[in-house]
Design a protein around this motif. Sequence first.
Motif, PDB file in Angstrom:
ATOM      1  N   ASP A 177       0.874  -1.175   0.000  1.00 23.96           N
ATOM      2  CA  ASP A 177       0.000   0.000   0.000  1.00 23.96           C
ATOM      3  C   ASP A 177       0.913   1.227   0.000  1.00 23.96           C
ATOM      4  O   ASP A 177       1.477   1.591   1.026  1.00 23.96           O
ATOM      5  N   ALA A 178       1.060   1.842  -1.164  1.00 23.45           N
ATOM      6  CA  ALA A 178       1.972   2.985  -1.319  1.00 23.45           C
ATOM      7  C   ALA A 178       1.210   4.301  -1.401  1.00 23.45           C
ATOM      8  O   ALA A 178       1.695   5.284  -1.970  1.00 23.45           O
ATOM      9  N   THR A 179       0.023   4.337  -0.792  1.00 18.01           N
ATOM     10  CA  THR A 179      -0.854   5.502  -0.898  1.00 18.01           C
ATOM     11  C   THR A 179      -0.194   6.781  -0.395  1.00 18.01           C
ATOM     12  O   THR A 179      -0.391   7.853  -0.968  1.00 18.01           O
ATOM     13  N   GLN A 180       0.582   6.705   0.685  1.00 20.99           N
ATOM     14  CA  GLN A 180       1.221   7.906   1.225  1.00 20.99           C
ATOM     15  C   GLN A 180       2.595   8.178   0.602  1.00 20.99           C
ATOM     16  O   GLN A 180       3.124   9.282   0.749  1.00 20.99           O
ATOM     17  N   TRP A 181       3.167   7.198  -0.056  1.00 23.11           N
ATOM     18  CA  TRP A 181       4.512   7.345  -0.629  1.00 23.11           C
ATOM     19  C   TRP A 181       4.475   8.000  -2.006  1.00 23.11           C
ATOM     20  O   TRP A 181       5.216   8.945  -2.284  1.00 23.11           O
ATOM     21  N   ILE A 182       3.584   7.481  -2.881  1.00 25.86           N
ATOM     22  CA  ILE A 182       3.544   7.949  -4.271  1.00 25.86           C
ATOM     23  C   ILE A 182       3.192   9.440  -4.306  1.00 25.86           C
ATOM     24  O   ILE A 182       2.272   9.902  -3.643  1.00 25.86           O
ATOM     25  N   GLY A 183       3.948  10.184  -5.088  1.00 27.30           N
ATOM     26  CA  GLY A 183       3.737  11.621  -5.201  1.00 27.30           C
ATOM     27  C   GLY A 183       4.566  12.435  -4.228  1.00 27.30           C
ATOM     28  O   GLY A 183       4.640  13.659  -4.352  1.00 27.30           O
TER      29      GLY A 183
END
Length: 389
Positions: A177-183
């Motif tokens: 779960d890379a929701t907070q990493w991407i961007g």
Amino acid sequence: MGLMYFDNNATTRIDDQVLAVMMPYLQESYGNASSVQHKLGRQANHAIENARKQIANSLNCHTKELFFCSGSTEAINTVLRAFPKAYKTKGNHIISCKTEHKAILSTCAAIHKEGTDIQLLDVDSNGSINLKELENAIREDTILVSLMAANNETGVLHPIAEIAEICTRKDVLFFCDATQWIGKIPLDLQKIPIDILCFSAHKFHGPKGAAAIFIRRKSKPIQIPALIVGGNQESGFRGGTYAVPQIAGMGESLFLSNKKQYTSELRDYFEEELQKNIPDISIHAKAVNRLPNTSNIQFLHVRGAELMTKLPDMCISSGSACVSGSRDPSHVLKAMGLSDEDAFCSLRFSFSRHNTILEIDRAVELLKNVVTQIREQSPIWQMYKEGLL
């Protein structure tokens, strides 16, 4: 200066350029992306595929490895609910962690009720997992390791390259779960062999309602059947009419995020100023790698809920947005060893490229005044100052 928004891990303001890219698909090129027999449908379809190319270029992966959906919660349900059935001949054991987002933990709880063996790893006082414990937890019947890239409450970064290496060596699939990493932090999927990954546009100045699942192409294809069936959208992997404006905005927002990299300058300045001006505060997980925009701070003997009530012009949170209405203390901070009281006295500040030093200065001054006011009126604080606690 008006409202100050420091809750960017919950959601972000949509970028002006992103909105401009979206608008034609709301008003002019409003065709259904599956209606490729006519011009408006082809224009919409082109927007979908252009966004897919933008995202693939950003992550250094192939367009055929990307599938659009509505959000990370849908992506997580798609992956986790599929594995026990798709891999039942291999095993029934899934490994995750106690500090994962509630979308992971709630889905794990649901499939556990259906018979899946779920093992949640502990974390230390900084919110970090022990890689040796992860390696030892992997068994012959382990079908998936599900670990987030970055924690939404504390910003703590898991060592995803090392996790991917362990999973590859142990021949078990790794879902991230890379929701907070991407961007926020660059990710090259050719360098880090994550098998499955998800992320959501509204965390990096894109629109709500658009997300993507990356599924690596392998010699032995990864088996994830569709959660939502309908038409043949996304090669049959996710049915339903395409949200063309949102997907077009997602591609543009990730493209822009890669050009406008996050730095830790604002966060570090904020933490330094707070420590100078307010006594008896603690910065959670300060000793380990964190997201460059995230600060989770405990104000000793000052309840976060009371602090937020007295700061109506400051948008902050006491934890994950999905459980902000809960009366329970943060499960993340509790897993890190904090007491209920200390967890209740903690707040998350998450910044974006739209925040300024002037806002930080004003925020520190307001926090100093309100914390001082609350403590002066608190019998518990007076007892603490007199050494009775």
